[in-house]
Design a protein around this motif. Structure first.
Motif, PDB file in Angstrom:
ATOM      1  N   MET A   1       0.786  -1.215  -0.075  1.00  0.00           N
ATOM      2  CA  MET A   1      -0.126  -0.054  -0.035  1.00  0.00           C
ATOM      3  C   MET A   1       0.714   1.116   0.109  1.00  0.00           C
ATOM      4  O   MET A   1       1.573   1.257   0.806  1.00  0.00           O
ATOM      5  N   THR A   2       0.833   2.025  -0.925  1.00  0.00           N
ATOM      6  CA  THR A   2       1.515   3.231  -0.872  1.00  0.00           C
ATOM      7  C   THR A   2       0.545   4.408  -1.475  1.00  0.00           C
ATOM      8  O   THR A   2      -0.577   4.114  -1.921  1.00  0.00           O
ATOM      9  N   ALA A   3       1.024   5.606  -1.505  1.00  0.00           N
ATOM     10  CA  ALA A   3       0.431   6.753  -1.941  1.00  0.00           C
ATOM     11  C   ALA A   3       1.172   7.756  -2.552  1.00  0.00           C
ATOM     12  O   ALA A   3       2.594   7.765  -1.991  1.00  0.00           O
ATOM     13  N   ARG A 137       3.406  -5.453   7.905  1.00  0.00           N
ATOM     14  CA  ARG A 137       4.568  -5.139   6.848  1.00  0.00           C
ATOM     15  C   ARG A 137       4.498  -3.755   6.062  1.00  0.00           C
ATOM     16  O   ARG A 137       5.534  -3.221   5.653  1.00  0.00           O
ATOM     17  N   ASP A 138       3.203  -3.375   5.982  1.00  0.00           N
ATOM     18  CA  ASP A 138       2.834  -1.999   5.312  1.00  0.00           C
ATOM     19  C   ASP A 138       3.306  -1.010   6.118  1.00  0.00           C
ATOM     20  O   ASP A 138       3.396   0.294   5.842  1.00  0.00           O
ATOM     21  N   GLY A 353       9.957   5.944   0.135  1.00  0.00           N
ATOM     22  CA  GLY A 353       9.340   6.992   0.671  1.00  0.00           C
ATOM     23  C   GLY A 353       8.808   7.080   2.205  1.00  0.00           C
ATOM     24  O   GLY A 353       7.573   6.980   2.387  1.00  0.00           O
ATOM     25  N   ASP A 354       9.828   6.912   2.943  1.00  0.00           N
ATOM     26  CA  ASP A 354       9.678   7.072   4.361  1.00  0.00           C
ATOM     27  C   ASP A 354      10.050   8.293   4.755  1.00  0.00           C
ATOM     28  O   ASP A 354      11.329   8.740   4.505  1.00  0.00           O
ATOM     29  N   ILE A 377       5.483   9.303   7.548  1.00  0.00           N
ATOM     30  CA  ILE A 377       5.001   8.992   6.495  1.00  0.00           C
ATOM     31  C   ILE A 377       5.620   7.577   6.143  1.00  0.00           C
ATOM     32  O   ILE A 377       6.718   7.447   6.262  1.00  0.00           O
ATOM     33  N   ARG A 378       4.770   6.862   5.666  1.00  0.00           N
ATOM     34  CA  ARG A 378       5.293   5.433   5.071  1.00  0.00           C
ATOM     35  C   ARG A 378       5.088   5.088   3.855  1.00  0.00           C
ATOM     36  O   ARG A 378       3.872   5.058   3.405  1.00  0.00           O
ATOM     37  N   ARG A 379       6.023   4.909   3.016  1.00  0.00           N
ATOM     38  CA  ARG A 379       5.615   4.677   1.294  1.00  0.00           C
ATOM     39  C   ARG A 379       4.575   5.561   0.879  1.00  0.00           C
ATOM     40  O   ARG A 379       3.727   5.178   0.180  1.00  0.00           O
TER      41      ARG A 379
END
Lengths: 397, 397
Positions: A1-3, A137-138, A353-354, A377-379
């Motif tokens: 899951m990313t944004a 894991r996300d 993108g962390d 912010i995670r991914r």
């Protein structure tokens, strides 16, 4: 899951303000900025705090208060720990999730956890923590060290369980005091390194041995790292002995460790020998830090905030100036990342993108005052905003 | 300003739950309960945290971030401190108010502050802190120590300023390293104790002198305390030397200090020698603790939470069990109160109606996790409720 997200006005590691873009889970400077954006208000940006040494299976977060009546020796504490595991029926899956979700709020996005393997619990704790890792894991990366807390050589069957733990999915071979607990430094280290060689996995050794005994064990570790070409894949945790040697011997050992790219993890414990942080960093040694146990039978305290840990490192070393404090912040970010072999850690194009935004004016202030209203912010996905976890997190445990 | 209030279901020092009544500013078991009441929900009640050693005039809370580029020696730090006072134009009145209001939220209701007296600033800082004390007297008790930070004997005119500080309203005569800074232990201590004798005031001496030099200075202090019958009115702050002596010598000195009822204050600094807390308490020595400087040029950190300070004491001493942690909580409450000569401190009938409610199950948990949503009651008046200061406080600075 990313944004996809544009973060305006963030200051990476306390530097000049920049705009950062995360796309498909990675930092990216190409293309049009995404529609979603956030104003970082000039806060300091860290690429995720790194917890390089904890025990996710041992925390008692969220349980009844454990009244600690345990004596001070390491052996008393190991026995009490095993008794508590039995009597309190600590669920490693649930407890590891509780700790991960708590430390996520401080911005901890990468964790190396030692997880007990012994003849009473077998590899149940390994399996529990691996389950949690999969479920979360996300949110967080977890490395699992198969750790023979109760001793390996003196307890028949433990080595086989270590083997089983690796087959079950553990990432790293853990070792423990080769002399004082294992009673046979060469045979212990040979067994540990043989496992590492068989599974092509890194090694992480708890080394509390003091003074020259510890130094001798370090030499044995260096020799085996060189022989098996495991440079960059061995960590020594605690290594109190490095703070107890005369300067020439100390410097030589530090340089030898650095030459084999063996990392050293220190928690900066106020009651243990202080490691010579400045010398270690100047010698090119990879230095990491960790919380060790959080709120468990070993120690009742701990919140897992790796910026607070940076403060402990500075305080234990008598460091008070800004440059030194910034250095301890680097140990708890880039130092940790290098020590546990993280790829894609940083702010460069293509890095993961962390991001952790800390409301502080300088890295030194972030360490000294450990402000808590952080954004994580995670991914590309905002999981904590100004200290408040996203709604989706509350259901995660 | 007082208020009458019934506090239900509070656990004094973590003991059994009781109802407490405050009337006319004091605890009282007589008469009908007051109309106003509050449910303490079984939280632990402390009779106010005691800050026995800080520097209210030096904090930089609320100012621009001070970039610390100062070297590590005490002399470099004293020089930098004096330079900063000059260049940053630190207003002792305003800064002391800021620190007091911040630490009040943790439940600090009694403060002993050292305040600089020197030939550059004269007694301006003493006057500033005394102004704040008067303005905030309904909230907190403050004791002011006239403190010759920059040295007294080597700087002509300082002794006269110390005298002026006492006439201006300072409560305590402060001394500083009689050998390493003052260069003449006997003459320094004679001067300090002469002032104490002239003004009938207590003495509080910063003693960083190491090993046998510190032990010798302690002997000089003991001799003068006995000669002037100042038992119960002398404090030695830091006293690192007590952590550096061989056991027989250490025990003898501790017993001699206890015999003269000389208190010892330690902050539990991770980088300084650890004082033998258990032995000190078992010997009947009065032990107190303090934050030392908070967010100043000496050290960038510090929040003034005396429960966190109790944690530092435990951590520095390698203490992890509940009984030891409870003991450090007592040092930061009753120990501090006795050391600075507080009257009416406690929960007995007639004691001052001050109370801090800490949401914790045991004293050990209060120390280990330092929960922050505390309720603070001063002379029956609720000044902080569940961590939120009363509206009247925001205007107080």
């Amino acid at each position: 899951m990313t944004a996809d997200i544009l973060i305006r006005n963030a200051r990476p590691m306390g530097g000049e303000p920049v705009d950062l873009v995360i796309r498909d889970g990675h930092f990216s400077t190409a293309g049009d900025p995404p529609a979603q954006e956030i104003d970082a208000s000039g806060h300091i940006a860290l690429p995720g705090l790194v917890e390089a040494h904890t025990h996710l299976d041992k925390t008692l977060i969220g349980t009844d208060w454990f009244e600690n009546r345990i004596g001070p020796t390491r052996n008393e504490r190991i026995l009490a720990d095993r008794k508590a595991k039995r009597e309190l029926a600590i669920d490693a899956r649930r407890q590891s999730a509780r700790q991960i979700l708590q430390t996520l709020q401080h911005g901890v996005l990468h964790i190396r956890s030692h997880v007990d393997v012994d003849t009473e619990i077998g590899i149940a704790n390994i399996e529990g923590v691996l389950e949690t890792r999969e479920a979360l894991r996300d949110l967080v990366d977890v490395q699992v060290v198969a750790f023979p807390q109760s001793g390996m050589l003196p307890r028949a069957g433990t080595l086989e369980l270590m083997d089983a733990a690796m087959r079950a999915g553990a990432d790293i071979i853990g070792g423990i005091d080769p002399a004082t607990i294992e009673r046979d430094p060469v045979r212990h280290l040979d067994a540990i390194f043989a496992l590492a060689d068989r599974y092509t996995k890194p090694v992480d050794i708890h080394l509390h041995e003091l003074g020259e005994l510890g130094a001798f064990c370090l030499e044995l570790i260096i020799e085996r790292t060189r022989a098996l070409a495991l440079q960059g894949r061995v960590m020594v945790s605690h290594a109190y002995c490095l703070g107890m040697l005369e300067p020439t011997r100390q410097r030589a050992l530090i340089e030898a460790l650095a030459a084999e790219r063996i990392a050293v993890m220190t928690v900066g414990s106020p009651a243990a020998p202080a490691l010579p942080l400045r010398l270690m960093r100047q010698s090119g040694l990879i230095v990491a830090s960790g919380s060790d146990g959080i709120q468990g039978t070993w120690e009742p305290w701990g919140n897992g905030d790796m910026l607070e840990r940076a403060k402990y490192l500075a305080q234990r070393n008598g460091m008070t100036n800004d440059a030194d404090l910034a250095e301890t912040a680097r140990i708890c970010t880039f130092g940790g990342a290098e020590s546990i072999g993280l790829a894609g850690y940083g702010f460069a194009d293509g890095d993961f993108g962390d991001l952790v935004l800390v409301p502080a004016r300088t890295l030194a202030e972030a360490v000294a005052l450990t402000p808590q209203k952080r954004t994580v912010i995670r991914r590309g996905r905002i999981v904590v905003r100004d200290g408040v976890p996203a709604a989706s997190l509350s259901a995660a445990e």
